[in-house]
Design a protein around this motif. Structure first.
Motif, PDB file in Angstrom:
ATOM      1  N   SER A 277     -19.939  16.469  -1.813  1.00 49.02           N
ATOM      2  CA  SER A 277     -20.579  17.768  -1.617  1.00 49.02           C
ATOM      3  C   SER A 277     -21.035  18.395  -2.931  1.00 49.02           C
ATOM      4  N   SER A 278     -20.691  17.771  -4.052  1.00 44.47           N
ATOM      5  CA  SER A 278     -21.155  18.245  -5.357  1.00 44.47           C
ATOM      6  C   SER A 278     -22.201  17.278  -5.887  1.00 44.47           C
ATOM      7  N   PRO A 279     -23.494  17.595  -5.741  1.00 43.33           N
ATOM      8  CA  PRO A 279     -24.545  16.659  -6.190  1.00 43.33           C
ATOM      9  C   PRO A 279     -24.419  16.259  -7.649  1.00 43.33           C
ATOM     10  N   SER A 280     -24.065  17.211  -8.520  1.00 48.67           N
ATOM     11  CA  SER A 280     -23.981  16.885  -9.946  1.00 48.67           C
ATOM     12  C   SER A 280     -22.812  15.942 -10.228  1.00 48.67           C
ATOM     13  N   LEU A 281     -21.669  16.180  -9.576  1.00 49.53           N
ATOM     14  CA  LEU A 281     -20.517  15.308  -9.789  1.00 49.53           C
ATOM     15  C   LEU A 281     -20.757  13.933  -9.185  1.00 49.53           C
ATOM     16  N   PHE A 282     -21.423  13.900  -8.018  1.00 52.71           N
ATOM     17  CA  PHE A 282     -21.740  12.614  -7.393  1.00 52.71           C
ATOM     18  C   PHE A 282     -22.627  11.787  -8.320  1.00 52.71           C
ATOM     19  N   ARG A 283     -23.647  12.424  -8.887  1.00 50.11           N
ATOM     20  CA  ARG A 283     -24.546  11.706  -9.795  1.00 50.11           C
ATOM     21  C   ARG A 283     -23.805  11.234 -11.039  1.00 50.11           C
ATOM     22  N   GLU A 284     -22.907  12.077 -11.564  1.00 52.25           N
ATOM     23  CA  GLU A 284     -22.152  11.718 -12.770  1.00 52.25           C
ATOM     24  C   GLU A 284     -21.286  10.486 -12.537  1.00 52.25           C
ATOM     25  N   ILE A 285     -20.626  10.438 -11.372  1.00 49.53           N
ATOM     26  CA  ILE A 285     -19.681   9.358 -11.102  1.00 49.53           C
ATOM     27  C   ILE A 285     -20.367   8.113 -10.543  1.00 49.53           C
ATOM     28  N   GLU A 286     -21.327   8.309  -9.632  1.00 55.32           N
ATOM     29  CA  GLU A 286     -21.954   7.172  -8.950  1.00 55.32           C
ATOM     30  C   GLU A 286     -23.244   6.694  -9.614  1.00 55.32           C
ATOM     31  N   GLY A 287     -23.864   7.561 -10.415  1.00 50.60           N
ATOM     32  CA  GLY A 287     -25.065   7.134 -11.118  1.00 50.60           C
ATOM     33  C   GLY A 287     -26.350   7.364 -10.364  1.00 50.60           C
ATOM     34  N   PHE A 288     -26.275   7.957  -9.174  1.00 52.27           N
ATOM     35  CA  PHE A 288     -27.490   8.284  -8.421  1.00 52.27           C
ATOM     36  C   PHE A 288     -27.181   9.473  -7.528  1.00 52.27           C
ATOM     37  N   ALA A 289     -28.223  10.096  -7.010  1.00 53.02           N
ATOM     38  CA  ALA A 289     -28.041  11.315  -6.219  1.00 53.02           C
ATOM     39  C   ALA A 289     -27.391  11.008  -4.885  1.00 53.02           C
ATOM     40  N   ALA A 290     -26.570  11.938  -4.388  1.00 52.89           N
ATOM     41  CA  ALA A 290     -25.966  11.798  -3.061  1.00 52.89           C
ATOM     42  C   ALA A 290     -27.068  11.737  -2.026  1.00 52.89           C
ATOM     43  N   GLY A 291     -26.955  10.786  -1.079  1.00 55.37           N
ATOM     44  CA  GLY A 291     -28.014  10.576  -0.114  1.00 55.37           C
ATOM     45  C   GLY A 291     -27.835  11.368   1.154  1.00 55.37           C
ATOM     46  N   SER A 292     -28.883  11.374   1.952  1.00 50.71           N
ATOM     47  CA  SER A 292     -28.855  12.028   3.254  1.00 50.71           C
ATOM     48  C   SER A 292     -28.460  11.020   4.313  1.00 50.71           C
ATOM     49  N   ALA A 293     -28.321  11.496   5.522  1.00 46.88           N
ATOM     50  CA  ALA A 293     -28.010  10.604   6.644  1.00 46.88           C
ATOM     51  C   ALA A 293     -29.102   9.562   6.820  1.00 46.88           C
ATOM     52  N   ASP A 294     -30.366   9.950   6.547  1.00 48.34           N
ATOM     53  CA  ASP A 294     -31.471   9.001   6.671  1.00 48.34           C
ATOM     54  C   ASP A 294     -31.353   7.875   5.651  1.00 48.34           C
ATOM     55  N   ASP A 295     -30.856   8.221   4.448  1.00 47.42           N
ATOM     56  CA  ASP A 295     -30.657   7.187   3.440  1.00 47.42           C
ATOM     57  C   ASP A 295     -29.652   6.166   3.900  1.00 47.42           C
ATOM     58  N   PHE A 296     -28.549   6.633   4.523  1.00 45.31           N
ATOM     59  CA  PHE A 296     -27.547   5.706   5.035  1.00 45.31           C
ATOM     60  C   PHE A 296     -28.154   4.817   6.112  1.00 45.31           C
ATOM     61  N   ALA A 297     -28.937   5.419   6.995  1.00 48.50           N
ATOM     62  CA  ALA A 297     -29.538   4.646   8.088  1.00 48.50           C
ATOM     63  C   ALA A 297     -30.479   3.580   7.560  1.00 48.50           C
ATOM     64  N   ASP A 298     -31.154   3.903   6.447  1.00 46.29           N
ATOM     65  CA  ASP A 298     -32.105   2.947   5.847  1.00 46.29           C
ATOM     66  C   ASP A 298     -31.435   1.946   4.936  1.00 46.29           C
ATOM     67  N   GLY A 299     -30.133   2.075   4.747  1.00 46.19           N
ATOM     68  CA  GLY A 299     -29.439   1.149   3.868  1.00 46.19           C
ATOM     69  C   GLY A 299     -29.661   1.414   2.397  1.00 46.19           C
ATOM     70  N   GLN A 300     -30.070   2.630   2.030  1.00 44.69           N
ATOM     71  CA  GLN A 300     -30.352   2.933   0.625  1.00 44.69           C
ATOM     72  C   GLN A 300     -29.118   3.380  -0.131  1.00 44.69           C
ATOM     73  N   VAL A 301     -28.073   3.761   0.579  1.00 45.48           N
ATOM     74  CA  VAL A 301     -26.862   4.252  -0.095  1.00 45.48           C
ATOM     75  C   VAL A 301     -25.692   3.374   0.308  1.00 45.48           C
TER      76      VAL A 301
END
Length: 207
Positions: free
Chosen positions: A183-207
């Motif tokens: 739920s923290s976009p900045s922390l997600f990017r810091e730890i994972e290296g990319f922006a937190a995705g949406s539900a559509d990203d998960f459905a498309d296999g992008q995350v």
């Protein structure tokens, strides 16, 4: 963690920021995943921790840190077996395959009849004697504000309760159990290296 430490003779201070013990178990679906459990074997399901690991790597498109995934998976079958021994009320369909966002290759997802509260019921029963004896001291409405460190090692916490700021130092260790960080976009990017995705990203296999 509090239960196991107290059972081994440690004095434990358990801080809960809400007015009741259990955190998100009161509202969570309470899904657990594990491979090689007794319940799987009872149902003739062949599975392994390695197959579980490979599924996570596939579903995450290789973005999950392998060392952390293996660390998380190592006690997962033990945990589900322990819950079963302690009277956990499984949903009759457990283990099953969950198709959101992408399915595992084997039925290895477990859930209680009362969702996350089924897990909480077992933990509460196990904790109560330790709370009664004082081996675990539970403080409700205690919100951690800072970690105390000494030469890079966490040695305690600072928390707010009843309008006061309290410092508690630990002789053995500090365990944080705070849930996710998506739920923290900045922390997600810091730890994972990319922006937190949406539900559509998960459905498309992008995350």
């Amino acid at each position: 963690a509090a239960i196991r430490a107290a059972e081994r003779g440690r004095r434990v201070l358990l801080l809960e920021k809400e007015s009741r013990m259990g955190g998100t178990l009161h509202v969570s679906a309470g899904h657990l995943s594990a491979a090689g459990t007794k319940r799987q074997k009872e149902r003739g399901i062949e599975d392994s921790t390695e197959a579980h690991f490979q599924d996570i790597q596939r579903i995450s498109n290789g973005t999950a840190r392998a060392d952390l995934v293996r660390l998380a998976l190592s006690p997962s079958a033990w945990l589900v077996d322990w819950l079963q021994e302690e009277g956990f009320e499984f949903d009759p369909d457990s283990p099953r395959v969950v198709y959101d966002p992408e399915p595992y290759s084997a039925p290895r997802t477990y859930q209680g009849t009362d969702q996350g509260r089924s897990v909480l019921a077992v933990l509460s029963r196990a904790a109560q004697p330790l709370l009664d004896s004082g081996a675990i001291e539970l403080l409700l409405k205690a919100r951690v504000k800072a970690l105390l460190t000494d030469q890079g090692r966490v040695v305690g916490v600072q928390f707010a309760r009843n309008g006061e700021l309290v410092t508690a130092r630990a002789r053995r260790g500090v365990v944080l159990a705070t849930g996710g960080f998506a739920s923290s976009p900045s922390l997600f990017r810091e730890i994972e290296g990319f922006a937190a995705g949406s539900a559509d990203d998960f459905a498309d296999g992008q995350v």
